[in-house]
Design a protein around this motif. Structure first.
Motif, PDB file in Angstrom:
ATOM      1  N   UNK A  47       0.794  -1.240   0.066  1.00  0.00           N
ATOM      2  CA  UNK A  47       0.028  -0.062  -0.298  1.00  0.00           C
ATOM      3  C   UNK A  47       0.890   1.382  -0.082  1.00  0.00           C
ATOM      4  N   UNK A  48       2.041   1.261   0.731  1.00  0.00           N
ATOM      5  CA  UNK A  48       3.003   2.212   0.492  1.00  0.00           C
ATOM      6  C   UNK A  48       3.280   2.746  -0.943  1.00  0.00           C
ATOM      7  N   UNK A  53       2.776   5.906  -5.799  1.00  0.00           N
ATOM      8  CA  UNK A  53       2.854   5.758  -7.328  1.00  0.00           C
ATOM      9  C   UNK A  53       1.396   6.848  -7.615  1.00  0.00           C
ATOM     10  N   UNK A  54       0.593   6.734  -6.685  1.00  0.00           N
ATOM     11  CA  UNK A  54      -0.493   7.764  -6.857  1.00  0.00           C
ATOM     12  C   UNK A  54      -0.200   9.295  -6.781  1.00  0.00           C
ATOM     13  N   UNK A  55       0.690   9.547  -5.699  1.00  0.00           N
ATOM     14  CA  UNK A  55       1.425  10.669  -5.294  1.00  0.00           C
ATOM     15  C   UNK A  55       2.150  11.179  -6.553  1.00  0.00           C
ATOM     16  N   UNK A  56       2.780  10.342  -7.224  1.00  0.00           N
ATOM     17  CA  UNK A  56       3.800  10.622  -8.266  1.00  0.00           C
ATOM     18  C   UNK A  56       2.862  11.092  -9.646  1.00  0.00           C
ATOM     19  N   UNK A  57       1.971  10.147  -9.881  1.00  0.00           N
ATOM     20  CA  UNK A  57       1.164  10.461 -10.946  1.00  0.00           C
ATOM     21  C   UNK A  57       0.182  11.599 -10.891  1.00  0.00           C
ATOM     22  N   UNK A 123      -4.518   2.727 -13.441  1.00  0.00           N
ATOM     23  CA  UNK A 123      -4.934   4.002 -13.296  1.00  0.00           C
ATOM     24  C   UNK A 123      -4.581   5.201 -14.203  1.00  0.00           C
ATOM     25  N   UNK A 124      -3.159   5.000 -14.847  1.00  0.00           N
ATOM     26  CA  UNK A 124      -2.790   5.891 -15.685  1.00  0.00           C
ATOM     27  C   UNK A 124      -3.016   5.465 -17.099  1.00  0.00           C
TER      28      UNK A 124
END
Length: 134
Positions: A47-48, A53-57, A123-124
Motif C-alpha cells: 500500500x505504501x 505511485x498515486x502521489x507521483x502520477x 490508473x494511468x
C-alpha cells in the motif's frame, strides 16, 4: 520523468519501509523475528508503494510504471547499502553480502516494481487510452 520528485518519493518509501521493519522486532508474534519483519515489510510495502505511485502520477507524468518502480527500488537499494545495512544489519551479525543475496530482499524489490506497474496499468494507462475514444 521528474527524477528529483521520483527520488524524493522513493526516500519516503524507504523511510516508511525501514520503520515497519524496525518496529516489527518490538512486537514478537513469531519466534523467528527476522522472518516476521520480512513478512510485515512485504505486506506493508504494497500500500505504501501504491500510494506513492498515486502521489507521483498526480502531476500527469508520462513515465511507465515499470521505470518508476525501478527508480523507487534502486533508490531504496542505495539507501539500504549506505544506511540500513551498516546501522541495522551489521551490528546484529549480518553483512552486505547476506543482506543483498537474501531472497526476501529481491522479492520485496519485485513488489516495488510490480506495484508501480500495476498502478500505471490500472490508473494511468487506462485513463490515457480511454480518453482517446471520448
Amino acid at each position: 520523468m521528474k527524477q528529483l520528485r521520483a527520488i524524493g518519493i522513493a526516500i519516503i518509501i524507504w523511510i516508511l519501509g525501514v520503520s515497519i521493519y524496525s518496529v516489527s522486532f518490538y512486537i514478537p508474534i513469531l519466534q523467528d523475528l527476522e522472518l516476521q519483519a520480512n513478512i510485515l515489510l512485504s505486506l506493508g510495502i504494497l500500500p505504501i508503494v501504491w500510494f506513492a505511485s498515486k502521489l507521483y502520477y498526480r502531476t500527469k507524468s508520462t513515465i511507465k510504471g515499470y521505470y518508476l518502480g525501478l527508480v523507487f527500488f534502486l533508490t531504496a537499494t542505495i539507501l539500504d547499502a549506505l544506511i540500513t545495512v551498516p546501522v541495522l544489519i551489521v551490528p546484529n551479525g549480518g553483512t552486505h553480502y547476506s543482506f543483498f543475496t537474501a531472497a526476501s530482499f529481491w522479492l520485496i524489490g519485485l513488489e516495488f516494481i510490480a506495484a508501480t506497474t500495476m498502478y500505471w496499468y490500472t490508473k494511468v494507462f487506462s485513463i490515457k487510452n480511454t480518453s482517446n475514444y471520448l
